[in-house]
Design an enzyme around this catalytic site. Structure first.
Site, PDB file in Angstrom:
ATOM      1  N   ILE A  25       0.735  -1.291   0.057  1.00  0.00           N
ATOM      2  CA  ILE A  25       0.117   0.075   0.308  1.00  0.00           C
ATOM      3  C   ILE A  25       0.785   1.385   0.057  1.00  0.00           C
ATOM      4  O   ILE A  25       1.981   1.298   0.290  1.00  0.00           O
ATOM      5  CB  ILE A  25      -0.922   0.007   1.087  1.00  0.00           C
ATOM      6  CG1 ILE A  25      -0.207  -0.187   2.372  1.00  0.00           C
ATOM      7  CG2 ILE A  25      -1.897  -0.994   1.125  1.00  0.00           C
ATOM      8  CD1 ILE A  25      -0.247   1.206   3.368  1.00  0.00           C
ATOM      9  N   ASP A  93       5.931   3.453  -1.787  1.00  0.00           N
ATOM     10  CA  ASP A  93       5.983   2.172  -0.974  1.00  0.00           C
ATOM     11  C   ASP A  93       5.929   2.341   0.200  1.00  0.00           C
ATOM     12  O   ASP A  93       5.558   1.780   1.427  1.00  0.00           O
ATOM     13  CB  ASP A  93       6.945   1.337  -1.661  1.00  0.00           C
ATOM     14  CG  ASP A  93       6.709  -0.392  -1.502  1.00  0.00           C
ATOM     15  OD1 ASP A  93       5.373  -0.501  -1.121  1.00  0.00           O
ATOM     16  OD2 ASP A  93       7.613  -1.082  -1.883  1.00  0.00           O
ATOM     17  N   LYS A 179      15.420 -11.624   0.596  1.00  0.00           N
ATOM     18  CA  LYS A 179      13.871 -11.476   0.774  1.00  0.00           C
ATOM     19  C   LYS A 179      13.588 -10.389   1.431  1.00  0.00           C
ATOM     20  O   LYS A 179      13.839 -10.048   2.497  1.00  0.00           O
ATOM     21  CB  LYS A 179      13.446 -12.909   1.808  1.00  0.00           C
ATOM     22  CG  LYS A 179      12.051 -13.218   1.728  1.00  0.00           C
ATOM     23  CD  LYS A 179      11.065 -12.539   2.642  1.00  0.00           C
ATOM     24  CE  LYS A 179      11.010 -12.143   3.762  1.00  0.00           C
ATOM     25  NZ  LYS A 179      10.020 -11.018   3.929  1.00  0.00           N
ATOM     26  N   LEU A 183       6.434  -5.250   3.254  1.00  0.00           N
ATOM     27  CA  LEU A 183       5.786  -3.885   3.401  1.00  0.00           C
ATOM     28  C   LEU A 183       6.391  -3.016   2.217  1.00  0.00           C
ATOM     29  O   LEU A 183       5.821  -2.197   1.909  1.00  0.00           O
ATOM     30  CB  LEU A 183       6.003  -3.219   4.635  1.00  0.00           C
ATOM     31  CG  LEU A 183       5.392  -3.939   5.839  1.00  0.00           C
ATOM     32  CD1 LEU A 183       5.628  -2.909   7.455  1.00  0.00           C
ATOM     33  CD2 LEU A 183       3.764  -3.868   5.745  1.00  0.00           C
ATOM     34  N   GLY A 232      16.771  -6.418  11.053  1.00  0.00           N
ATOM     35  CA  GLY A 232      15.254  -6.235  11.453  1.00  0.00           C
ATOM     36  C   GLY A 232      15.094  -6.007  12.931  1.00  0.00           C
ATOM     37  O   GLY A 232      16.117  -6.024  13.591  1.00  0.00           O
ATOM     38  N   SER A 233      13.976  -6.770  13.612  1.00  0.00           N
ATOM     39  CA  SER A 233      13.882  -6.711  14.774  1.00  0.00           C
ATOM     40  C   SER A 233      14.304  -7.649  15.788  1.00  0.00           C
ATOM     41  O   SER A 233      14.705  -8.766  15.235  1.00  0.00           O
ATOM     42  CB  SER A 233      12.279  -6.905  14.860  1.00  0.00           C
ATOM     43  OG  SER A 233      11.824  -7.996  14.669  1.00  0.00           O
ATOM     44  N   THR A 236      12.452 -11.224  15.561  1.00  0.00           N
ATOM     45  CA  THR A 236      12.685 -12.006  14.421  1.00  0.00           C
ATOM     46  C   THR A 236      14.295 -12.506  14.408  1.00  0.00           C
ATOM     47  O   THR A 236      14.690 -13.570  14.114  1.00  0.00           O
ATOM     48  CB  THR A 236      12.648 -11.123  12.896  1.00  0.00           C
ATOM     49  OG1 THR A 236      11.046 -10.760  13.340  1.00  0.00           O
ATOM     50  CG2 THR A 236      12.570 -12.172  11.916  1.00  0.00           C
ATOM     51  N   GLY A 237      15.203 -11.626  14.759  1.00  0.00           N
ATOM     52  CA  GLY A 237      16.448 -11.732  15.010  1.00  0.00           C
ATOM     53  C   GLY A 237      16.929 -13.046  15.549  1.00  0.00           C
ATOM     54  O   GLY A 237      17.907 -14.145  15.349  1.00  0.00           O
ATOM     55  N   SER A 238      16.219 -13.343  16.838  1.00  0.00           N
ATOM     56  CA  SER A 238      16.348 -14.404  17.583  1.00  0.00           C
ATOM     57  C   SER A 238      15.819 -15.705  16.891  1.00  0.00           C
ATOM     58  O   SER A 238      16.585 -16.787  17.223  1.00  0.00           O
ATOM     59  CB  SER A 238      15.688 -14.128  19.044  1.00  0.00           C
ATOM     60  OG  SER A 238      15.608 -15.211  19.666  1.00  0.00           O
ATOM     61  N   GLU A 254      21.745  -7.485  12.145  1.00  0.00           N
ATOM     62  CA  GLU A 254      21.614  -5.902  12.643  1.00  0.00           C
ATOM     63  C   GLU A 254      20.057  -5.734  13.061  1.00  0.00           C
ATOM     64  O   GLU A 254      19.351  -5.819  12.393  1.00  0.00           O
ATOM     65  CB  GLU A 254      21.920  -5.012  11.402  1.00  0.00           C
ATOM     66  CG  GLU A 254      23.045  -5.364  10.738  1.00  0.00           C
ATOM     67  CD  GLU A 254      24.197  -4.690  11.182  1.00  0.00           C
ATOM     68  OE1 GLU A 254      24.135  -3.796  12.101  1.00  0.00           O
ATOM     69  OE2 GLU A 254      25.470  -4.959  10.803  1.00  0.00           O
ATOM     70  N   CYS A 288      16.812   2.330  12.638  1.00  0.00           N
ATOM     71  CA  CYS A 288      17.560   1.588  13.886  1.00  0.00           C
ATOM     72  C   CYS A 288      18.304   2.258  14.857  1.00  0.00           C
ATOM     73  O   CYS A 288      18.163   2.026  15.872  1.00  0.00           O
ATOM     74  CB  CYS A 288      18.057   0.278  13.205  1.00  0.00           C
ATOM     75  SG  CYS A 288      19.249   0.953  11.954  1.00  0.00           S
ATOM     76  N   GLU A 387      12.163   0.360  22.081  1.00  0.00           N
ATOM     77  CA  GLU A 387      12.397   0.786  20.610  1.00  0.00           C
ATOM     78  C   GLU A 387      11.020   1.285  20.035  1.00  0.00           C
ATOM     79  O   GLU A 387      10.202   0.131  20.156  1.00  0.00           O
ATOM     80  CB  GLU A 387      12.904   0.220  19.562  1.00  0.00           C
ATOM     81  CG  GLU A 387      13.252   0.694  18.167  1.00  0.00           C
ATOM     82  CD  GLU A 387      13.915  -0.275  17.495  1.00  0.00           C
ATOM     83  OE1 GLU A 387      13.621  -1.821  17.161  1.00  0.00           O
ATOM     84  OE2 GLU A 387      14.845   0.268  16.969  1.00  0.00           O
TER      85      GLU A 387
HETATM   86  P1  NAD Z   1      10.885  -7.550  11.519  1.00  0.00           P
HETATM   87  O1  NAD Z   1      12.021  -8.408  11.992  1.00  0.00           O
HETATM   88  O2  NAD Z   1       9.175  -7.566  11.703  1.00  0.00           O
HETATM   89  O3  NAD Z   1      11.159  -7.980   9.737  1.00  0.00           O
HETATM   90  C1  NAD Z   1      12.425  -7.865   9.110  1.00  0.00           C
HETATM   91  C2  NAD Z   1      12.193  -9.025   8.118  1.00  0.00           C
HETATM   92  O4  NAD Z   1      12.153 -10.246   8.524  1.00  0.00           O
HETATM   93  C3  NAD Z   1      11.083  -8.939   7.124  1.00  0.00           C
HETATM   94  O5  NAD Z   1      11.724  -9.010   5.783  1.00  0.00           O
HETATM   95  C4  NAD Z   1      10.121  -9.807   7.342  1.00  0.00           C
HETATM   96  O6  NAD Z   1       9.230 -10.586   6.576  1.00  0.00           O
HETATM   97  C5  NAD Z   1      11.277 -10.957   7.981  1.00  0.00           C
HETATM   98  N1  NAD Z   1      10.652 -12.059   9.098  1.00  0.00           N
HETATM   99  C6  NAD Z   1       9.705 -11.718   9.715  1.00  0.00           C
HETATM  100  N2  NAD Z   1       9.199 -12.972  10.431  1.00  0.00           N
HETATM  101  C7  NAD Z   1      10.160 -13.947  10.197  1.00  0.00           C
HETATM  102  C8  NAD Z   1      10.393 -15.178  10.256  1.00  0.00           C
HETATM  103  N3  NAD Z   1       9.853 -15.841  11.317  1.00  0.00           N
HETATM  104  N4  NAD Z   1      11.789 -15.829   9.539  1.00  0.00           N
HETATM  105  C9  NAD Z   1      12.372 -15.196   8.839  1.00  0.00           C
HETATM  106  N5  NAD Z   1      12.003 -13.831   8.381  1.00  0.00           N
HETATM  107  C10 NAD Z   1      10.982 -13.148   9.086  1.00  0.00           C
HETATM  108  O7  NAD Z   1      11.467  -6.092  11.381  1.00  0.00           O
HETATM  109  P2  NAD Z   1      10.782  -4.755  10.528  1.00  0.00           P
HETATM  110  O8  NAD Z   1       9.648  -4.445  11.061  1.00  0.00           O
HETATM  111  O9  NAD Z   1      10.859  -5.030   9.038  1.00  0.00           O
HETATM  112  O10 NAD Z   1      11.986  -3.583  10.652  1.00  0.00           O
HETATM  113  C11 NAD Z   1      12.228  -2.808  11.819  1.00  0.00           C
HETATM  114  C12 NAD Z   1      13.118  -3.385  12.716  1.00  0.00           C
HETATM  115  O11 NAD Z   1      14.477  -3.550  11.987  1.00  0.00           O
HETATM  116  C13 NAD Z   1      13.520  -2.373  13.831  1.00  0.00           C
HETATM  117  O12 NAD Z   1      13.658  -3.076  15.201  1.00  0.00           O
HETATM  118  C14 NAD Z   1      14.956  -1.759  13.421  1.00  0.00           C
HETATM  119  O13 NAD Z   1      15.341  -1.437  14.716  1.00  0.00           O
HETATM  120  C15 NAD Z   1      15.438  -2.857  12.831  1.00  0.00           C
HETATM  121  N6  NAD Z   1      16.462  -2.448  11.818  1.00  0.00           N
HETATM  122  C16 NAD Z   1      17.534  -2.444  12.099  1.00  0.00           C
HETATM  123  C17 NAD Z   1      18.756  -1.945  11.262  1.00  0.00           C
HETATM  124  C18 NAD Z   1      20.461  -2.087  11.608  1.00  0.00           C
HETATM  125  O14 NAD Z   1      21.038  -1.801  10.820  1.00  0.00           O
HETATM  126  N7  NAD Z   1      20.597  -2.450  12.922  1.00  0.00           N
HETATM  127  C19 NAD Z   1      18.393  -1.229  10.122  1.00  0.00           C
HETATM  128  C20 NAD Z   1      17.006  -1.203   9.967  1.00  0.00           C
HETATM  129  C21 NAD Z   1      16.000  -1.655  10.644  1.00  0.00           C
END
Ligand code: NAD
Length: 493
Positions: A25, A93, A179, A183, A232-233, A236-238, A254, A288, A387
């Protein structure tokens, strides 16, 4: 808008196996702008198989660094040639103001050009002699690509986050499955056409759009992936790390942050206000490394708050494509609701709302909000510690340097930090005391492709950008030779 319902696998555009799509969207209207291919585990498997084949049997890892550099430069040029068009797609986007999108995309092109330079350097740098204490042996340490990399990225800097991973991985000789975030998938898909036009061999880069659980999870769990690079978050990182643990995959993360900014009382108030605003309102605060916790020395506290509130109220909010707009909508309804909820939570936790939090009167549709300044934020409150990922700055006063450093370091995150003072020795001392991967002195946020990027503590593992970013995608192999004419003589005397 053109159609985005295909996946980029093995150098071709193909329909997802199950034929699914999802909508992306425009956050300034809430209206659908494109229907996008929804990959599932079957598509991820095809993409990984193509990347595996390109790595094991294809030309890419066997080319010289200089040959790979030529392709990377063409990708950089391909982005530059379409800069305005790609920036406008990214604004629609993601919502960010056009000048910021142009800036990000210029940086994305620059990232490919920078890693082209490092790929060329690799030709001279691939093998290094290792001095051994035994002259019967000689040894070299050799750099080789890690293999097939899986990259999963967020929505806040869509093409730039892709470039931070694709450029160093390809420079190193790896192949990749990317990937993008569901959004903001559009500019990452455009990268497929740019890669084809740059003569990137098939299978070297594969792009699978889809939801985290349907496409991201199978990618992180795929046994043929050698390395996972995730931004990402933290939750999810975990999960990614747990998936990597099963097969002992190389992993770099990251993640999020709650970065502090310490402002001492000898600072110029206007400069402090400018950098505080840039540190949290740039990119709608969806950054981030945003310096979202600000510590201001007590004797300038009220004066600075007043000036900050005045300036914050004057920020032009609107559709990112309109001239003069400095704050666009938040990326999605979900993110908008989360940030509004955080503002309510801050109020109930006793933070003083100095300005913001409402819907701008002239904007009836879209995920727009007035940027928020919270003062006197309790140190144990949720808004101070977690955050928010939106245009919300939390501020507290402090009295001494020691108190400021203690409070700044009192966080589970450690991505960025900033310090401002006219006393350069104090800045250096505080910069060394801060537990963060990136420290800015007398500024906040400027980011350079050449310098290491990444976090301490729960903000991540490893570093991107610069030579550190390339090392993420390299293995080190030792090759040791027995050089002596004499027999080894252990079993056979
Ligand atoms: P998110 O973790 O929700 O999603 C990130 C990505 O992971 C997306 O592509 C999503 O589709 C994918 N994903 C979601 N669930 C998954 C799973 N179970 N297995 C594998 N992939 C999965 O994060 P977001 O909402 O897209 O981004 C925001 C977060 O990213 C914030 O916490 C921000 O601080 C962090 N971020 C960090 C940096 C950095 O350089 N440290 C840069 C940008 C954003």
């Amino acid at each position: 808008m053109k159609s985005y319902d295909l996946l980029y696998i093995d150098g071709r555009w193909v329909s997802p196996v199950k034929g699914g799509t999802f909508d992306t969207i425009d956050p300034s209207t809430g209206k659908v702008i494109a229907s996008v291919a929804a990959a599932t585990a079957e598509d991820v498997d095809l993409a990984v198989t193509a990347a595996r084949k390109a790595f094991d049997n294809g030309p890419w890892p066997r080319m010289s660094g200089a040959e790979r550099a030529a392709v990377l430069r063409r990708i950089g040029k391909g982005i530059r040639d379409r800069l305005q068009e790609l920036a406008e797609i990214e604004v629609r986007d993601n919502g960010k103001p056009l000048p910021e999108a142009l800036w990000d995309l210029g940086d994305a092109a620059g990232c490919f050009e920078y890693y082209a330079g490092l790929a060329e350097k690799l030709d001279d740098d691939t093998e290094k002699p290792v001095v051994l204490p035994d002259d019967r042996f000689s040894s070299v340490a050799r750099k080789e690509p890690v293999g097939v990399a899986g990259a999963i990225i967020p929505w806040n800097f869509p093409l730039l986050m892709a470039a931070w991973k694709v450029a160093p991985a390809l420079a190193a000789g790896c192949t990749m499955v990317l990937k993008p975030s569901e959004l903001t998938p559009l500019t990452a898909l455009e990268l497929g056409d740019i890669a084809t036009a740059a003569d990137l061999p098939p299978g070297v880069l594969n792009i699978v759009t889809g939801l985290g659980k349907d496409a991201g999870a199978p990618l992180s769990e795929h046994p043929d992936i050698d390395k996972l690079a995730f931004t990402g978050s933290v939750p999810t990182g975990s999960r990614i790390m747990q998936a990597a643990a099963r097969d002992i995959k190389n992993v770099s993360l990251e993640l999020g942050g709650k970065s502090p900014f310490i402002v001492f009382d000898d600072s110029d108030i206007d400069a402090a206000v400018e950098w505080i605003m840039f540190g949290i309102f740039w990119n709608q605060g969806e950054v981030c490394s945003a310096t979202s916790r600000v510590l201001v020395q007590r004797c300038i506290y009220e004066r600075l708050l007043q000036r900050l509130a005045e300036e914050t109220r004057q920020i032009t909010i609107g559709n990112g494509l309109e001239e003069g707009v400095l704050l666009g909508p938040l990326v999605s309804k979900g993110q908008y609701d989360k940030v509004l909820e955080a503002v309510e939570r801050g109020k109930s936790e006793g933070a003083r709302l100095v300005t913001g939090g409402g819907r701008p009167a002239h904007l009836e549709r879209g995920y727009f909000m007035e940027p928020v300044v919270f003062a006197d934020v309790p140190e144990d409150s949720w808004v101070w510690r977690e955050e928010i990922f939106g245009p919300v700055v939390c501020i507290r006063p402090f009295d001494s340097e020691a108190e400021a450093v203690r409070s700044a370091n009192d966080s589970r995150f450690g991505l960025g930090a900033a310090v401002m003072s006219r006393d350069s020795e104090r800045c250096e001392r505080v910069a060394r005391a801060l537990r963060a991967g990136i420290v800015w002195i007398n500024c906040s946020q400027p980011t350079f492709t050449e310098a290491p990027w990444g976090g301490y503590k729960q903000s991540g593992i490893g570093r991107e950008l610069g030579e550190w970013g390339l090392n993420n995608y390299l293995e080190t192999k030792q090759i040791t030779r027995y050089e002596s004419d004499k027999p080894w003589g252990w079993y056979i005397k």
